[in-house]
Design a protein around this motif. Structure first.
Motif, PDB file in Angstrom:
ATOM      1  N   CYS A   1      91.540  33.869 140.580  1.00  0.00           N
ATOM      2  CA  CYS A   1      92.977  33.618 140.528  1.00  0.00           C
ATOM      3  C   CYS A   1      93.732  34.832 141.071  1.00  0.00           C
ATOM      4  O   CYS A   1      93.466  35.959 140.654  1.00  0.00           O
ATOM      5  CB  CYS A   1      93.373  33.351 139.083  1.00  0.00           C
TER       6      CYS A   1
ATOM      7  N   ASN B   1      96.678  35.723 140.459  1.00  0.00           N
ATOM      8  CA  ASN B   1      97.575  36.266 139.446  1.00  0.00           C
ATOM      9  C   ASN B   1      96.853  37.166 138.443  1.00  0.00           C
ATOM     10  O   ASN B   1      97.283  38.284 138.190  1.00  0.00           O
ATOM     11  CB  ASN B   1      98.276  35.125 138.704  1.00  0.00           C
ATOM     12  N   CYS B   2      95.737  36.689 137.899  1.00  0.00           N
ATOM     13  CA  CYS B   2      95.055  37.450 136.853  1.00  0.00           C
ATOM     14  C   CYS B   2      93.726  38.059 137.321  1.00  0.00           C
ATOM     15  O   CYS B   2      93.250  39.030 136.739  1.00  0.00           O
ATOM     16  CB  CYS B   2      94.805  36.582 135.622  1.00  0.00           C
TER      17      CYS B   2
ATOM     18  N   CYS C   1      95.133  27.906 136.619  1.00  0.00           N
ATOM     19  CA  CYS C   1      94.119  28.907 136.306  1.00  0.00           C
ATOM     20  C   CYS C   1      93.631  28.687 134.877  1.00  0.00           C
ATOM     21  O   CYS C   1      94.449  28.478 133.972  1.00  0.00           O
ATOM     22  CB  CYS C   1      94.709  30.307 136.451  1.00  0.00           C
TER      23      CYS C   1
ATOM     24  N   CYS D   1      95.004  32.299 132.918  1.00  0.00           N
ATOM     25  CA  CYS D   1      96.426  32.629 132.728  1.00  0.00           C
ATOM     26  C   CYS D   1      97.347  31.426 132.910  1.00  0.00           C
ATOM     27  O   CYS D   1      98.559  31.553 132.778  1.00  0.00           O
ATOM     28  CB  CYS D   1      96.835  33.735 133.695  1.00  0.00           C
TER      29      CYS D   1
HETATM   30 ZN   LIG Z   1      94.812  33.385 136.441  1.00  0.00          ZN
END
Ligand SMILES: [Zn+2]
Length: 116
Positions: free
Chosen positions: A17, A19-20, A36, A39
């Protein structure tokens, strides 16, 4: 949290992911999860379309074509031998680079949509 494009790319090319960096991007090889699993960032909304295959062709073409030309110039092996080597090698490289290429596209789309 503001994540740089380079970090998002680094995470996505590893099929994580953007983002995380923990949750997985794909199930069934290239199918994106809708969200995801770590997150809950929305991932399924990004349509990478043909960018992944296009980038894969560019990368694999720049690897395989010079090798084919080199071996043809230096050794001129039989056509059946070249076909039995280069066709499977090309297929394996394409299958290896497709998730990587799709990850590049996803990271760019994810970052340009995220204006926080
Ligand atoms: Zn994530």
């Amino acid at each position: 949290m503001n994540i740089s494009i380079f970090l998002a790319l680094f995470r996505s090319v590893r099929s994580k992911c953007p983002n995380c960096g923990i949750g997985h991007l794909y199930y069934k090889y290239l199918k994106l999860y809708k969200n995801c699993n770590n997150c809950n960032e929305e991932l399924g909304c990004f349509r990478t379309d043909d960018f992944g295959p296009w980038l894969t062709i560019v990368i694999v073409g720049h690897i395989v074509v010079p090798l084919i030309l080199y071996f043809e110039q230096e050794y001129a092996p039989a056509l059946w031998l070249q076909a039995s080597i280069w066709i499977p090698a090309t297929l394996m490289l394409v299958l290896y680079f497709l998730p990587f290429s799709k990850g590049v596209c996803l990271a760019i789309l994810w970052k340009t949509k995220d204006k926080n």
